[in-house]
Design an enzyme around this catalytic site. Structure first.
Site, short mmCIF file in Angstrom:
data_model
loop_
_atom_site.label_atom_id
_atom_site.label_comp_id
_atom_site.label_asym_id
_atom_site.label_seq_id
_atom_site.Cartn_x
_atom_site.Cartn_y
_atom_site.Cartn_z
N SER A 148 0.75 -1.03 0.10
CA SER A 148 0.07 -0.21 0.30
C SER A 148 1.61 0.99 0.40
O SER A 148 2.01 1.46 0.51
CB SER A 148 -0.63 -0.09 0.96
N TYR A 161 -1.16 -0.43 10.78
CA TYR A 161 -1.49 -0.93 9.28
C TYR A 161 -0.09 -0.74 8.35
O TYR A 161 0.54 -1.40 7.88
CB TYR A 161 -2.92 -0.44 8.37
#
Length: 271
Positions: A148, A161
């Site tokens: 990501s 995350y």
């Protein structure tokens, strides 16, 4: 000839979003694909899309599994090799931004949220790679990890995350260096805002998701649109294919320009 004819590929997190589009594209290109995820319903939907795209039922293996469970990771690889006889490509796509029941993965959340996020986004990838590498060495195959742009930015609400994805990026580079002499490539794709259920799964109401999308378009996305899962699937397919035969240890950012976005400065009204 289809680009992935006779290639055996595992796609994790294949029950929706990027994983689903990737499995559909690979099936269209002639691959033998093992799709895995926790949602049996979602996996069945993916299978039907693969068949509709031209995939062959005999070339599809559905494995309901949880990649955070080490026994399941062993089973995913073992069942794939048992059915298809080998493994050429591993696509580590499974991931999540937070844990069910918690609004985010910030420092305010307990360590059990960190453990869950890290196990899903980073540790499970290591476990699957450990099982897959002997087979990938034999086939001179490759690994594509899905990370990501969160690993490149700082968002306090998704601290755990982003930490896990940053670890995944560096794991990719280190593993690529280790496996290159064995003829195995390892790369990572870093998507930005993609039209999936990622935000909805964090518990954010749809109205808020829509508002966020508008703000992204106006400020954070130079291309002025949210990406589609198939666009990331095509990037994954490129890295997994022989077209990328001299690429390893690399990060491909596919984010509509979000990382290079210039935030407008407020107007100076004092003059």
């Amino acid at each position: 000839m289809a680009k992935f004819a006779d290639k055996v590929i595992i796609v994790t997190g294949a029950s929706s979003g990027i994983g689903q589009s990737t499995a559909e594209l690979l099936a269209k290109e002639g691959a033998k694909v093992a799709i895995t995820g926790r949602s049996e319903k979602g996996l069945e939907e993916t299978k039907q899309l693969m068949l509709k795209a031209g995939g062959n039922e005999e070339k599809i293996l559905t494995i309901a599994a949880d990649v955070t469970n080490e026994e399941d990771t062993k089973r995913i690889v073992a069942e794939t090799v048992k059915k298809f006889g080998k493994l050429d490509i591993l696509v580590n796509n499974a991931g999540a931004g937070t844990m069910e029941g918690y609004p985010d993965s910030s420092i305010a959340q307990p360590l059990l949220v960190y453990d869950y996020i890290n196990n899903l986004n980073a540790r499970s990838v290591i476990a699957l790679c450990q099982e897959a590498i002997p087979h990938l060495k034999a086939s001179k195959g490759n690994i594509v990890n899905v990370s990501s742009i969160g690993s490149l930015r700082a968002s306090p609400n998704f601290m755990y995350y982003q930490m896990a994805k940053a670890a995944l990026d560096h794991f990719t580079r280190i593993l690529a260096a280790q496996l290159a002499p064995e003829g195995v490539r390892v790369n990572v794709v870093n998507p930005g805002a993609i039209r999936t259920n990622w935000l909805a799964r964090t518990g954010i109401p749809q109205a808020a998701v829509d508002a966020l999308e508008k703000s992204w378009l106006n400020v954070w996305l130079p291309m002025r649109r949210v990406g589609e899962p198939i666009e990331i699937a095509k990037t994954i397919a490129f890295l997994a294919s022989d077209d990328a035969s001299y690429i390893t240890g690399q990060m491909i950012v596919a984010d509509g320009g979000a990382v290079i976005a210039t935030v407008p400065m407020p107007k100076d009204t004092s003059r």
